[in-house]
Write an enzyme that holds these catalytic residues in place. Structure first.
Site, PDB file in Angstrom:
ATOM      1  N   LYS A 160       0.826  -1.220   0.000  1.00 53.88           N
ATOM      2  CA  LYS A 160       0.000   0.000   0.000  1.00 53.88           C
ATOM      3  C   LYS A 160       0.862   1.272   0.000  1.00 53.88           C
ATOM      4  CE  LYS A 160      -3.911  -2.243   2.358  1.00 53.88           C
ATOM      5  NZ  LYS A 160      -4.873  -2.116   3.480  1.00 53.88           N
ATOM      6  N   TYR A 199     -12.634  -2.327  -3.076  1.00 51.54           N
ATOM      7  CA  TYR A 199     -13.077  -2.387  -1.674  1.00 51.54           C
ATOM      8  C   TYR A 199     -14.593  -2.281  -1.542  1.00 51.54           C
ATOM      9  CZ  TYR A 199      -8.437  -2.526   0.511  1.00 51.54           C
ATOM     10  OH  TYR A 199      -7.194  -2.918   0.958  1.00 51.54           O
ATOM     11  N   HIS A 237      -2.142  -5.355   1.676  1.00 49.44           N
ATOM     12  CA  HIS A 237      -3.417  -6.058   1.538  1.00 49.44           C
ATOM     13  C   HIS A 237      -3.104  -7.488   1.134  1.00 49.44           C
ATOM     14  CE1 HIS A 237      -7.250  -7.486  -0.030  1.00 49.44           C
ATOM     15  NE2 HIS A 237      -6.568  -7.907  -1.083  1.00 49.44           N
ATOM     16  N   GLU A 257      -9.680 -11.308  -7.288  1.00 50.24           N
ATOM     17  CA  GLU A 257      -8.732 -10.189  -7.273  1.00 50.24           C
ATOM     18  C   GLU A 257      -7.666 -10.355  -8.366  1.00 50.24           C
ATOM     19  OE1 GLU A 257      -9.406  -9.392  -2.493  1.00 50.24           O
ATOM     20  OE2 GLU A 257      -7.390  -9.806  -3.196  1.00 50.24           O
TER      21      GLU A 257
HETATM   22  P1  ATP Z   1      -6.940  -5.953   3.647  1.00 51.23           P
HETATM   23  O1  ATP Z   1      -8.311  -6.290   3.080  1.00 51.23           O
HETATM   24  O2  ATP Z   1      -6.451  -4.596   3.232  1.00 51.23           O
HETATM   25  O3  ATP Z   1      -5.950  -7.040   3.402  1.00 51.23           O
HETATM   26  P2  ATP Z   1      -7.778  -6.843   6.223  1.00 51.23           P
HETATM   27  O4  ATP Z   1      -8.407  -7.981   5.493  1.00 51.23           O
HETATM   28  O5  ATP Z   1      -6.813  -7.150   7.315  1.00 51.23           O
HETATM   29  O6  ATP Z   1      -7.057  -5.853   5.222  1.00 51.23           O
HETATM   30  P3  ATP Z   1     -10.375  -5.605   6.278  1.00 51.23           P
HETATM   31  O7  ATP Z   1     -11.319  -5.760   7.409  1.00 51.23           O
HETATM   32  O8  ATP Z   1     -10.629  -6.324   4.989  1.00 51.23           O
HETATM   33  O9  ATP Z   1      -8.899  -5.908   6.823  1.00 51.23           O
HETATM   34  O10 ATP Z   1     -10.279  -4.038   5.974  1.00 51.23           O
HETATM   35  C1  ATP Z   1      -9.767  -3.561   4.743  1.00 51.23           C
HETATM   36  C2  ATP Z   1      -8.906  -2.362   4.984  1.00 51.23           C
HETATM   37  O11 ATP Z   1      -9.724  -1.298   5.466  1.00 51.23           O
HETATM   38  C3  ATP Z   1      -7.837  -2.539   6.062  1.00 51.23           C
HETATM   39  O12 ATP Z   1      -6.658  -3.112   5.594  1.00 51.23           O
HETATM   40  C4  ATP Z   1      -7.594  -1.117   6.479  1.00 51.23           C
HETATM   41  O13 ATP Z   1      -6.739  -0.452   5.548  1.00 51.23           O
HETATM   42  C5  ATP Z   1      -8.981  -0.518   6.385  1.00 51.23           C
HETATM   43  N1  ATP Z   1      -9.652  -0.560   7.681  1.00 51.23           N
HETATM   44  C6  ATP Z   1     -10.169  -1.648   8.293  1.00 51.23           C
HETATM   45  N2  ATP Z   1     -10.711  -1.342   9.481  1.00 51.23           N
HETATM   46  C7  ATP Z   1     -10.535  -0.004   9.625  1.00 51.23           C
HETATM   47  C8  ATP Z   1     -10.873   0.945  10.620  1.00 51.23           C
HETATM   48  N3  ATP Z   1     -11.520   0.576  11.739  1.00 51.23           N
HETATM   49  N4  ATP Z   1     -10.518   2.238  10.431  1.00 51.23           N
HETATM   50  C9  ATP Z   1      -9.883   2.628   9.301  1.00 51.23           C
HETATM   51  N5  ATP Z   1      -9.522   1.782   8.302  1.00 51.23           N
HETATM   52  C10 ATP Z   1      -9.848   0.491   8.463  1.00 51.23           C
HETATM   53 MG    MG Z   2      -9.675  -7.731   3.783  1.00 54.90          MG
END
Ligand code: ATP
Ligand code: MG
Length: 136
Positions: free
Chosen positions: A9, A49, A115, A126
């Protein structure tokens, strides 16, 4: 053999740690079978997203993902999806296990360095999204 998507990222590309992060994948036995440095458009980030569209951080997340270059790669290996997620660590770097990519390189829960696809099914989607020429 399984494939997964990794995105380094904007916070991590700004820190000049693309090479260090790719080395973690290679040292763990994952093979980089495709890769590109690019900048996501608002439309791409929004579509990628889309699952988080209703979450309060969606707007901030899309802004952030388009704020600088990202390095997108396809990783291949045994159990690639789970192995990549293990190497990444928890979403919130403060909760991430020591030695994981997010513990070592991430700034915050939103600017969290990488990610990784969260399932085999999403990995396929993806890969198709970013590397249509590779889709099986
Ligand atoms: P990614 O999908 O990026 O691999 P992840 O699967 O660990 O991360 P997800 O729950 O899918 O987490 O959330 C996607 C992305 O959204 C996170 O990587 C982060 O960048 C952002 N994100 C998640 N939770 C929060 C939050 N509470 N506040 C701000 N940004 C968040
Ligand atoms: Mg995720």
């Amino acid at each position: 053999m399984e494939r997964t998507i990794s995105i380094i990222k904007p916070d991590a590309t700004a820190k000049n740690v693309i090479g260090k992060i790719l080395t973690r994948f290679e040292d763990a036995g994952l093979k980089i079978v495709a890769g590109k440095l690019t900048r996501l458009t608002k439309e791409q980030a929004g579509a990628f997203y889309e699952v988080h569209k209703e979450r309060p951080f969606y707007g901030e997340l899309c802004e952030y993902m388009t704020s600088g270059p990202v390095f997108i790669s396809v990783l291949e290996g045994n159990d690639a999806v789970a192995l990549n997620r293990k190497l990444m660590g928890a979403t919130d770097p403060k909760q991430a296990e020591k030695g994981t990519i997010r513990a070592d390189f991430a700034d915050s829960i939103s600017a969290n360095a990488v990610h990784g696809s969260d399932s085999k099914e999403n990995a396929e989607k993806e890969i198709k999204f970013f590397f249509p020429e590779l889709a099986q």
